[in-house]
Design a protein around this motif. Structure first.
Motif, PDB file in Angstrom:
ATOM      1  N   THR A 189       3.284  -5.050   3.493  1.00 20.31           N
ATOM      2  CA  THR A 189       3.712  -2.902   3.232  1.00 20.31           C
ATOM      3  C   THR A 189       2.963  -2.224   3.066  1.00 20.31           C
ATOM      4  O   THR A 189       2.410  -1.659   1.755  1.00 20.31           O
ATOM      5  CB  THR A 189       5.281  -3.056   2.591  1.00 20.31           C
ATOM      6  N   LEU A 190       3.874  -1.108   4.303  1.00 22.82           N
ATOM      7  CA  LEU A 190       3.066  -0.063   4.246  1.00 22.82           C
ATOM      8  C   LEU A 190       3.840   1.043   3.935  1.00 22.82           C
ATOM      9  O   LEU A 190       5.103   1.410   4.449  1.00 22.82           O
ATOM     10  CB  LEU A 190       2.401   0.727   5.948  1.00 22.82           C
ATOM     11  N   PHE A 191       4.204   1.669   2.977  1.00 16.95           N
ATOM     12  CA  PHE A 191       4.876   2.705   2.023  1.00 16.95           C
ATOM     13  C   PHE A 191       4.508   4.053   2.088  1.00 16.95           C
ATOM     14  O   PHE A 191       4.149   3.961   1.737  1.00 16.95           O
ATOM     15  CB  PHE A 191       5.502   1.935   0.933  1.00 16.95           C
ATOM     16  N   LEU A 192       5.565   4.304   3.430  1.00 13.55           N
ATOM     17  CA  LEU A 192       4.758   6.059   3.542  1.00 13.55           C
ATOM     18  C   LEU A 192       5.701   6.736   2.467  1.00 13.55           C
ATOM     19  O   LEU A 192       6.740   6.992   3.469  1.00 13.55           O
ATOM     20  CB  LEU A 192       4.575   6.293   5.016  1.00 13.55           C
ATOM     21  N   ASP A 193       5.880   7.456   1.617  1.00 13.44           N
ATOM     22  CA  ASP A 193       5.841   8.479   0.594  1.00 13.44           C
ATOM     23  C   ASP A 193       6.192   9.753   1.373  1.00 13.44           C
ATOM     24  O   ASP A 193       5.445  10.132   1.518  1.00 13.44           O
ATOM     25  CB  ASP A 193       6.174   8.117  -0.792  1.00 13.44           C
ATOM     26  N   GLU A 194       7.645  10.415   1.169  1.00 12.80           N
ATOM     27  CA  GLU A 194       8.087  11.969   1.546  1.00 12.80           C
ATOM     28  C   GLU A 194       7.129  11.532   3.268  1.00 12.80           C
ATOM     29  O   GLU A 194       6.241  12.360   3.135  1.00 12.80           O
ATOM     30  CB  GLU A 194       7.312  12.721   0.728  1.00 12.80           C
ATOM     31  N   VAL A 195       7.855  11.095   3.864  1.00  8.34           N
ATOM     32  CA  VAL A 195       6.698  10.879   5.835  1.00  8.34           C
ATOM     33  C   VAL A 195       7.267  12.587   5.750  1.00  8.34           C
ATOM     34  O   VAL A 195       6.418  12.178   6.802  1.00  8.34           O
ATOM     35  CB  VAL A 195       6.996   9.883   6.147  1.00  8.34           C
ATOM     36  N   ALA A 205       1.251  -0.890  -0.164  1.00 15.03           N
ATOM     37  CA  ALA A 205      -0.155   0.161  -0.014  1.00 15.03           C
ATOM     38  C   ALA A 205       0.713   1.762  -0.184  1.00 15.03           C
ATOM     39  O   ALA A 205       1.624   1.403   0.975  1.00 15.03           O
ATOM     40  CB  ALA A 205      -1.266   0.088   0.848  1.00 15.03           C
ATOM     41  N   VAL A 206       1.156   2.178  -0.795  1.00 10.50           N
ATOM     42  CA  VAL A 206       1.628   3.498  -1.229  1.00 10.50           C
ATOM     43  C   VAL A 206       0.919   4.294  -0.534  1.00 10.50           C
ATOM     44  O   VAL A 206       0.016   4.426  -1.723  1.00 10.50           O
ATOM     45  CB  VAL A 206       2.162   3.402  -2.921  1.00 10.50           C
ATOM     46  N   VAL A 207       1.393   5.620   0.523  1.00  9.06           N
ATOM     47  CA  VAL A 207       0.664   6.704   0.731  1.00  9.06           C
ATOM     48  C   VAL A 207       1.521   8.305   0.428  1.00  9.06           C
ATOM     49  O   VAL A 207       3.052   7.464   0.931  1.00  9.06           O
ATOM     50  CB  VAL A 207       0.631   6.335   1.424  1.00  9.06           C
ATOM     51  N   ASP A 208       1.023   8.602  -0.742  1.00 11.29           N
ATOM     52  CA  ASP A 208       2.167   9.773  -1.330  1.00 11.29           C
ATOM     53  C   ASP A 208       2.123  10.815  -0.218  1.00 11.29           C
ATOM     54  O   ASP A 208       0.735  11.159  -0.057  1.00 11.29           O
ATOM     55  CB  ASP A 208       2.237  10.100  -2.830  1.00 11.29           C
ATOM     56  N   CYS A 209       2.561  11.260   1.019  1.00  4.47           N
ATOM     57  CA  CYS A 209       2.387  11.852   2.343  1.00  4.47           C
ATOM     58  C   CYS A 209       2.040  13.679   1.250  1.00  4.47           C
ATOM     59  O   CYS A 209       0.942  14.342   2.620  1.00  4.47           O
ATOM     60  CB  CYS A 209       2.802  11.957   2.818  1.00  4.47           C
ATOM     61  N   THR A 210       2.394  14.092   0.323  1.00  3.87           N
ATOM     62  CA  THR A 210       2.375  14.778  -0.274  1.00  3.87           C
ATOM     63  C   THR A 210       1.030  15.672  -0.647  1.00  3.87           C
ATOM     64  O   THR A 210       0.519  16.430  -1.446  1.00  3.87           O
ATOM     65  CB  THR A 210       3.533  15.361  -1.614  1.00  3.87           C
ATOM     66  N   SER A 211       0.420  14.707  -1.129  1.00  9.23           N
ATOM     67  CA  SER A 211      -0.249  14.441  -2.082  1.00  9.23           C
ATOM     68  C   SER A 211      -2.002  14.584  -0.345  1.00  9.23           C
ATOM     69  O   SER A 211      -2.885  13.707  -1.774  1.00  9.23           O
ATOM     70  CB  SER A 211      -1.527  13.758  -3.311  1.00  9.23           C
ATOM     71  N   LEU A 212      -1.962  13.739   0.303  1.00  4.85           N
ATOM     72  CA  LEU A 212      -2.780  13.445   1.080  1.00  4.85           C
ATOM     73  C   LEU A 212      -3.643  15.203   1.733  1.00  4.85           C
ATOM     74  O   LEU A 212      -2.996  15.672   1.995  1.00  4.85           O
ATOM     75  CB  LEU A 212      -2.027  12.893   2.049  1.00  4.85           C
ATOM     76  N   PRO A 213      -4.882  14.385   1.145  1.00  5.76           N
ATOM     77  CA  PRO A 213      -6.071  16.264   1.516  1.00  5.76           C
ATOM     78  C   PRO A 213      -5.905  16.130   2.953  1.00  5.76           C
ATOM     79  O   PRO A 213      -5.832  15.328   3.972  1.00  5.76           O
ATOM     80  CB  PRO A 213      -6.899  16.703   0.274  1.00  5.76           C
ATOM     81  N   LYS A 214      -6.015  17.646   3.475  1.00  8.14           N
ATOM     82  CA  LYS A 214      -5.570  17.899   4.840  1.00  8.14           C
ATOM     83  C   LYS A 214      -7.479  17.488   5.603  1.00  8.14           C
ATOM     84  O   LYS A 214      -7.297  17.348   6.642  1.00  8.14           O
ATOM     85  CB  LYS A 214      -5.802  18.989   5.164  1.00  8.14           C
ATOM     86  N   ASP A 215      -8.470  17.795   4.966  1.00  7.67           N
ATOM     87  CA  ASP A 215     -10.094  17.834   5.530  1.00  7.67           C
ATOM     88  C   ASP A 215     -10.715  15.865   4.429  1.00  7.67           C
ATOM     89  O   ASP A 215     -10.888  15.128   5.524  1.00  7.67           O
ATOM     90  CB  ASP A 215     -10.889  18.269   4.533  1.00  7.67           C
ATOM     91  N   LEU A 216      -8.445  15.439   4.351  1.00  4.71           N
ATOM     92  CA  LEU A 216      -9.433  13.521   4.286  1.00  4.71           C
ATOM     93  C   LEU A 216      -8.672  13.243   4.341  1.00  4.71           C
ATOM     94  O   LEU A 216      -8.424  11.786   4.586  1.00  4.71           O
ATOM     95  CB  LEU A 216      -9.925  12.844   3.007  1.00  4.71           C
ATOM     96  N   VAL A 217      -6.948  13.201   5.448  1.00  4.93           N
ATOM     97  CA  VAL A 217      -5.584  12.363   5.364  1.00  4.93           C
ATOM     98  C   VAL A 217      -6.708  11.125   6.392  1.00  4.93           C
ATOM     99  O   VAL A 217      -5.369  10.360   6.173  1.00  4.93           O
ATOM    100  CB  VAL A 217      -4.729  13.511   6.287  1.00  4.93           C
ATOM    101  N   GLU A 218      -7.306  11.810   7.488  1.00  2.54           N
ATOM    102  CA  GLU A 218      -7.514  10.661   8.205  1.00  2.54           C
ATOM    103  C   GLU A 218      -8.273   9.665   8.184  1.00  2.54           C
ATOM    104  O   GLU A 218      -8.500   8.034   7.888  1.00  2.54           O
ATOM    105  CB  GLU A 218      -8.076  11.111   9.647  1.00  2.54           C
ATOM    106  N   SER A 219      -9.536   9.962   6.943  1.00  2.21           N
ATOM    107  CA  SER A 219     -10.715   8.904   6.177  1.00  2.21           C
ATOM    108  C   SER A 219      -9.515   7.937   5.736  1.00  2.21           C
ATOM    109  O   SER A 219      -9.957   7.270   5.758  1.00  2.21           O
ATOM    110  CB  SER A 219     -11.125   9.958   6.216  1.00  2.21           C
ATOM    111  N   LEU A 220      -8.444   8.467   4.805  1.00  2.00           N
ATOM    112  CA  LEU A 220      -7.897   7.578   3.664  1.00  2.00           C
ATOM    113  C   LEU A 220      -6.745   7.064   4.343  1.00  2.00           C
ATOM    114  O   LEU A 220      -6.504   5.794   4.135  1.00  2.00           O
ATOM    115  CB  LEU A 220      -6.919   8.353   2.616  1.00  2.00           C
ATOM    116  N   LEU A 221      -5.828   7.057   5.803  1.00  2.00           N
ATOM    117  CA  LEU A 221      -5.139   5.964   5.794  1.00  2.00           C
ATOM    118  C   LEU A 221      -6.205   5.696   7.272  1.00  2.00           C
ATOM    119  O   LEU A 221      -5.614   4.324   6.652  1.00  2.00           O
ATOM    120  CB  LEU A 221      -4.326   7.063   7.373  1.00  2.00           C
ATOM    121  N   PHE A 222      -7.036   5.871   7.918  1.00  2.00           N
ATOM    122  CA  PHE A 222      -8.084   5.095   9.259  1.00  2.00           C
ATOM    123  C   PHE A 222      -8.566   4.223   8.111  1.00  2.00           C
ATOM    124  O   PHE A 222      -9.308   3.569   9.223  1.00  2.00           O
ATOM    125  CB  PHE A 222      -7.796   5.549  10.266  1.00  2.00           C
TER     126      PHE A 222
END
Length: 210
Positions: free
Chosen positions: A97-103, A55-72
């Motif tokens: 594997t969880l890949f947090l890109d640009e953590v 699972a790839v997570v690009d932390c630069t593209s996580l919208p602030k209002d949806l970040v918790e919903s997308l992750l959890f």
């Protein structure tokens, strides 16, 4: 797809081999374009979790209002547009594997929440009363200096400590010039094969220019 035989690259691959056999967290550090996601995939594919998801997570593209919903993830009706329950990216990494890109771009308030997830591998989706498990292995990557961010209060020191059980510093191409022609040959062979033409060779002048 990791091409090259320079000593700098071989050192990185040795660490990848050691890290892949463990379940420890890994932090990949390097400039943009040094192949952090490529190495993350190599670690996943060389590990005992290769049959599980990446699972790839690009932390630069996580919208602030949806970040918790997308992750959890979230339960149905947990907010206005939540018409159905949704599984978050952390749960999608279960058994893999969880890949947090640009953590380094992970918002500071969320770093505390994620630290607990990293410690316990349990979390509660938004709007849910039940905690769920996720058996994931973490690989994180950044092009920023996280130690300087810790000094400025922009990144949690305890989270950084947990991220870098293994630290792999990926060199830019200018520091592994011995790999330039190997990379060029790889790509010209790939393109010739794609277009079904006779493999080409580079002139000595062109090689010197590269």
């Amino acid at each position: 797809s990791i091409i090259g035989s320079s000593s700098r690259l071989k050192d990185c691959l040795k660490t990848v081999s050691l890290a892949a056999d463990s379940n420890a967290n890994i932090l990949l550090v390097g400039e943009t374009g040094t192949g952090k996601e490529l190495f993350a995939r190599a670690i996943h594919e060389a590990s005992s979790r290769k049959s599980g998801p990446l699972a790839v997570v690009d932390c630069t593209s996580l919208p602030k209002d949806l970040v918790e919903s997308l992750l959890f993830g979230h339960a149905r009706g947990s907010f206005t547009s939540a018409g159905a329950a949704r599984e978050g990216l952390i749960r999608q990494a279960h058994t893999g594997t969880l890949f947090l890109d640009e953590v380094g771009e992970l918002p500071l308030p969320l770093q505390k929440v994620f630290l607990r997830v990293l410690d316990e591998h349990r979390f509660r989706p938004l709007g849910s009363e039940q905690e769920i498990d996720s058996d994931f292995r973490l690989v994180a990557a950044t092009n920023r200096n996280l130690e300087q961010m810790v000094d400025r209060g922009q990144f949690r020191a305890d989270l950084l400590f947990r991220l870098r059980s293994y630290l792999i510093e990926l060199p830019p191409l200018r520091e592994r010039a011995d790999d330039v022609m190997e990379l060029a040959d790889y790509h010209q062979n790939r393109l010739c094969s794609r277009y079904q033409i006779t493999p080409k060779r580079f002139t000595s002048d062109f090689q010197k220019m590269l």
